[in-house]
Motif scaffolding. Structure first.
Motif, PDB file in Angstrom:
ATOM      1  N   SER A  71       0.850  -1.200   0.000  1.00  0.00           N
ATOM      2  CA  SER A  71       0.000   0.000   0.000  1.00  0.00           C
ATOM      3  C   SER A  71       0.878   1.240   0.000  1.00  0.00           C
ATOM      4  O   SER A  71       2.033   1.194   0.448  1.00  0.00           O
ATOM      5  CB  SER A  71      -0.934   0.015   1.213  1.00  0.00           C
ATOM      6  OG  SER A  71      -0.196   0.040   2.420  1.00  0.00           O
ATOM      7  N   ILE A  72       0.345   2.315  -0.519  1.00  0.00           N
ATOM      8  CA  ILE A  72       1.063   3.589  -0.526  1.00  0.00           C
ATOM      9  C   ILE A  72       0.127   4.702  -0.070  1.00  0.00           C
ATOM     10  O   ILE A  72      -1.104   4.602  -0.183  1.00  0.00           O
ATOM     11  CB  ILE A  72       1.620   3.955  -1.923  1.00  0.00           C
ATOM     12  CG1 ILE A  72       0.483   4.080  -2.952  1.00  0.00           C
ATOM     13  CG2 ILE A  72       2.689   2.979  -2.372  1.00  0.00           C
ATOM     14  CD1 ILE A  72       0.911   4.707  -4.269  1.00  0.00           C
ATOM     15  N   LYS A  86      -3.746  10.368   0.109  1.00  0.00           N
ATOM     16  CA  LYS A  86      -4.640   9.367  -0.470  1.00  0.00           C
ATOM     17  C   LYS A  86      -3.950   8.010  -0.403  1.00  0.00           C
ATOM     18  O   LYS A  86      -2.729   7.926  -0.476  1.00  0.00           O
ATOM     19  CB  LYS A  86      -4.980   9.728  -1.914  1.00  0.00           C
ATOM     20  CG  LYS A  86      -5.679  11.073  -2.037  1.00  0.00           C
ATOM     21  CD  LYS A  86      -5.968  11.428  -3.478  1.00  0.00           C
ATOM     22  CE  LYS A  86      -6.644  12.792  -3.581  1.00  0.00           C
ATOM     23  NZ  LYS A  86      -6.924  13.164  -4.976  1.00  0.00           N
ATOM     24  N   GLU A  87      -4.732   6.964  -0.257  1.00  0.00           N
ATOM     25  CA  GLU A  87      -4.154   5.639  -0.110  1.00  0.00           C
ATOM     26  C   GLU A  87      -4.634   4.682  -1.201  1.00  0.00           C
ATOM     27  O   GLU A  87      -5.786   4.732  -1.626  1.00  0.00           O
ATOM     28  CB  GLU A  87      -4.492   5.054   1.268  1.00  0.00           C
ATOM     29  CG  GLU A  87      -3.839   5.814   2.419  1.00  0.00           C
ATOM     30  CD  GLU A  87      -3.963   5.086   3.750  1.00  0.00           C
ATOM     31  OE1 GLU A  87      -4.127   3.843   3.740  1.00  0.00           O
ATOM     32  OE2 GLU A  87      -3.896   5.761   4.792  1.00  0.00           O
ATOM     33  N   MET A  88      -3.702   3.836  -1.641  1.00  0.00           N
ATOM     34  CA  MET A  88      -3.996   2.783  -2.602  1.00  0.00           C
ATOM     35  C   MET A  88      -3.374   1.498  -2.071  1.00  0.00           C
ATOM     36  O   MET A  88      -2.335   1.547  -1.402  1.00  0.00           O
ATOM     37  CB  MET A  88      -3.423   3.113  -3.985  1.00  0.00           C
ATOM     38  CG  MET A  88      -3.942   4.403  -4.586  1.00  0.00           C
ATOM     39  SD  MET A  88      -3.102   4.838  -6.151  1.00  0.00           S
ATOM     40  CE  MET A  88      -3.860   3.663  -7.275  1.00  0.00           C
ATOM     41  N   SER A  89      -3.971   0.381  -2.386  1.00  0.00           N
ATOM     42  CA  SER A  89      -3.401  -0.895  -1.953  1.00  0.00           C
ATOM     43  C   SER A  89      -3.650  -1.971  -2.996  1.00  0.00           C
ATOM     44  O   SER A  89      -4.620  -1.906  -3.760  1.00  0.00           O
ATOM     45  CB  SER A  89      -3.969  -1.327  -0.602  1.00  0.00           C
ATOM     46  OG  SER A  89      -5.351  -1.617  -0.703  1.00  0.00           O
ATOM     47  N   LEU A 100      -7.540  -4.692  -5.980  1.00  0.00           N
ATOM     48  CA  LEU A 100      -7.147  -3.289  -6.024  1.00  0.00           C
ATOM     49  C   LEU A 100      -8.084  -2.436  -5.175  1.00  0.00           C
ATOM     50  O   LEU A 100      -9.306  -2.577  -5.266  1.00  0.00           O
ATOM     51  CB  LEU A 100      -7.169  -2.776  -7.474  1.00  0.00           C
ATOM     52  CG  LEU A 100      -6.455  -3.620  -8.529  1.00  0.00           C
ATOM     53  CD1 LEU A 100      -6.691  -3.028  -9.914  1.00  0.00           C
ATOM     54  CD2 LEU A 100      -4.958  -3.710  -8.238  1.00  0.00           C
ATOM     55  N   LEU A 101      -7.504  -1.557  -4.369  1.00  0.00           N
ATOM     56  CA  LEU A 101      -8.298  -0.654  -3.549  1.00  0.00           C
ATOM     57  C   LEU A 101      -7.792   0.774  -3.698  1.00  0.00           C
ATOM     58  O   LEU A 101      -6.575   1.012  -3.726  1.00  0.00           O
ATOM     59  CB  LEU A 101      -8.226  -1.040  -2.066  1.00  0.00           C
ATOM     60  CG  LEU A 101      -8.852  -2.367  -1.610  1.00  0.00           C
ATOM     61  CD1 LEU A 101      -8.561  -2.584  -0.133  1.00  0.00           C
ATOM     62  CD2 LEU A 101     -10.351  -2.364  -1.854  1.00  0.00           C
ATOM     63  N   TYR A 102      -8.710   1.716  -3.803  1.00  0.00           N
ATOM     64  CA  TYR A 102      -8.367   3.143  -3.781  1.00  0.00           C
ATOM     65  C   TYR A 102      -9.227   3.804  -2.718  1.00  0.00           C
ATOM     66  O   TYR A 102     -10.461   3.765  -2.801  1.00  0.00           O
ATOM     67  CB  TYR A 102      -8.620   3.797  -5.145  1.00  0.00           C
ATOM     68  CG  TYR A 102      -8.396   5.289  -5.134  1.00  0.00           C
ATOM     69  CD1 TYR A 102      -7.113   5.814  -5.038  1.00  0.00           C
ATOM     70  CD2 TYR A 102      -9.471   6.175  -5.196  1.00  0.00           C
ATOM     71  CE1 TYR A 102      -6.895   7.179  -5.016  1.00  0.00           C
ATOM     72  CE2 TYR A 102      -9.266   7.545  -5.173  1.00  0.00           C
ATOM     73  CZ  TYR A 102      -7.974   8.042  -5.082  1.00  0.00           C
ATOM     74  OH  TYR A 102      -7.758   9.403  -5.044  1.00  0.00           O
TER      75      TYR A 102
END
Length: 415
Positions: A71-72, A86-89, A100-102
């Motif tokens: 994740s970032i 903002k986070e993405m994983s 995928l998650l945003y």
């Protein structure tokens, strides 16, 4: 754009990591195999949802683990303080599709995931861009365009799907001696539509790329050499006009049916295109021909000035353009400078079209430069964020490095 953190669990040799990044230059240093490149690979996966190393998601999962998670957190505006992170994983599984998650919401389409976080990646393998296969150069353009225009991914996927169907029909026609030409025409129409979209975007990209890359190359070469770029397409008339391009491709497909049946595959289209790079002096092609090569050139020299349009010289045949491209004559140093210029130019194009600089990821590609050139290059990132890997922390001027991270056996220690 600014990357705030990377978290990884059971990702390759990284069991559990939480790495924070600073503005400006971030340095990951450690021995080969420690996990430096793994961190950059994980970051770049959020930019294009593909790895430069493998096509199998199962390769990301640490041995003995059931899944891998990365994740970032990032901010859209690099220079604006207080911007919401903002986070993405991404989660990888041995036999299932990646998840995928945003911002905690599931994303099913890659085209809706790519383009939110943008990065430019430069690895030693990219040196093959100049002398490697056309496929590598097409991939370079496609990856950059996918981040700028996520809808471009849809056009690529659609083209690939239809191309596969059309090739299967042609291959069967070759084997069986008969062909359903009505169905072939349906495929040809659909393929021409997607081809026109891809060709237009690539042609514009090549034009922007030359404009920006030539500036960087000229500076890196000390104003001694020029870098030129030509997009070689099956559609040679006006690749930027999608309607004309569509008609041209459809004409090619319908006029060469028998030839393609004998060949057993589609002979024309973006899957056959190429980006050619030329290195010269003072904008003249004869400046990068050696004496032996010049003897075989069909131009008389006086009409071979390379400005924006190579076609200004009627005697300059396409075969000569390919033969005398930089991939034939460029030295190792020229290749490195050219690819570095291309990557810096890619970042400028992303900024001009999205309003944000991407995050720059450099995987052990600056170590061969002398101290002066390294310092000069790093000074270019004062208003950007760059993450660099190297083996020796002392190979960079510490005054230019904002954040140092020691990497050892998949562990990341901030200094």
């Amino acid at each position: 754009m600014k990357l705030d953190f990377l978290k990884a669990k059971s990702f390759r040799n990284v069991e559990n990591a939480d790495i924070t990044f600073s503005d400006g230059v971030n340095l990951l240093y450690g021995k080969n195999g420690a996990g430096k490149t793994n961190a950059l690979e994980a970051i770049y996966l959020f930019a294009i949802c593909k790895s430069f190393r493998t096509n199998r998601d199962s390769d990301f999962i640490m041995h003995g683990k059931e899944k891998s998670e990365i994740s970032i957190g990032f901010s859209d505006v690099f220079i604006k303080s207080g911007e919401k992170t903002k986070e993405m994983s991404i989660s990888f599984f041995p036999t299932e599709k990646k998840r995928l998650l945003y911002e905690g919401v599931g994303i099913t389409k890659i085209s809706e995931f790519v383009g939110r976080f943008r990065a430019v990646f430069f690895t030693p393998d990219h040196l093959s861009l100049i002398k490697g296969s056309p496929e590598e150069r097409r991939k370079f353009a496609d990856m950059a365009l996918s981040q700028i225009k996520p809808s471009y991914i849809h056009a690529l996927n659609e083209y690939s799907r239809i191309l596969s169907q059309r090739n299967t029909l042609l291959r069967n026609a070759k084997l069986l001696g008969k062909c359903d030409k009505d169905l072939l025409f349906v495929y040809s129409e659909a393929l021409a539509n997607s081809a026109a979209v891809i060709t237009k975007q690539r042609a514009y990209f090549a034009e922007y790329l030359e404009k920006e890359a030539s500036k960087f190359y000229k500076e890196i070469s000390g104003q001694k050499e020029d870098l030129f770029i030509r997009y070689m397409s099956s559609e040679k008339e006006d690749p930027k006009d999608p309607e004309k391009t569509r008609e041209k491709y459809l004409s090619l497909y319908t006029a060469n049916i028998e030839n393609e049946i004998k060949y057993g595959a589609t002979k024309y289209g973006p899957h056959k295109d190429d980006l050619l790079f030329y290195i010269g002096k003072n904008g003249r092609c004869d400046s990068f021909f050696d004496e032996e090569s010049a003897k075989n050139c069909e131009c008389d020299g006086d009409h071979c000035d390379i400005v924006r349009d190579f076609d200004d010289c009627e005697k300059k045949k396409e075969k000569n353009m390919i033969e005398f491209a930089a991939r034939t004559f460029a030295s190792q140093g020229q290749q490195r400078s050219a690819v570095l210029s291309l990557k810096l130019a890619e970042g400028e194009i992303i900024r001009s079209l999205t309003g944000e600089y991407p995050v720059y990821l450099f995987d052990d590609v600056l170590s061969e430069l002398d101290c002066g050139r390294k310092s000069h290059l790093l000074s270019l990132f004062s208003d950007k964020q760059v993450i660099i890997t190297c083996c020796d922390e002392n190979s960079f001027d510490s005054s230019l490095v904002n954040n140092k991270i020691k990497v050892e056996n998949g562990l990341y220690t901030k200094e």
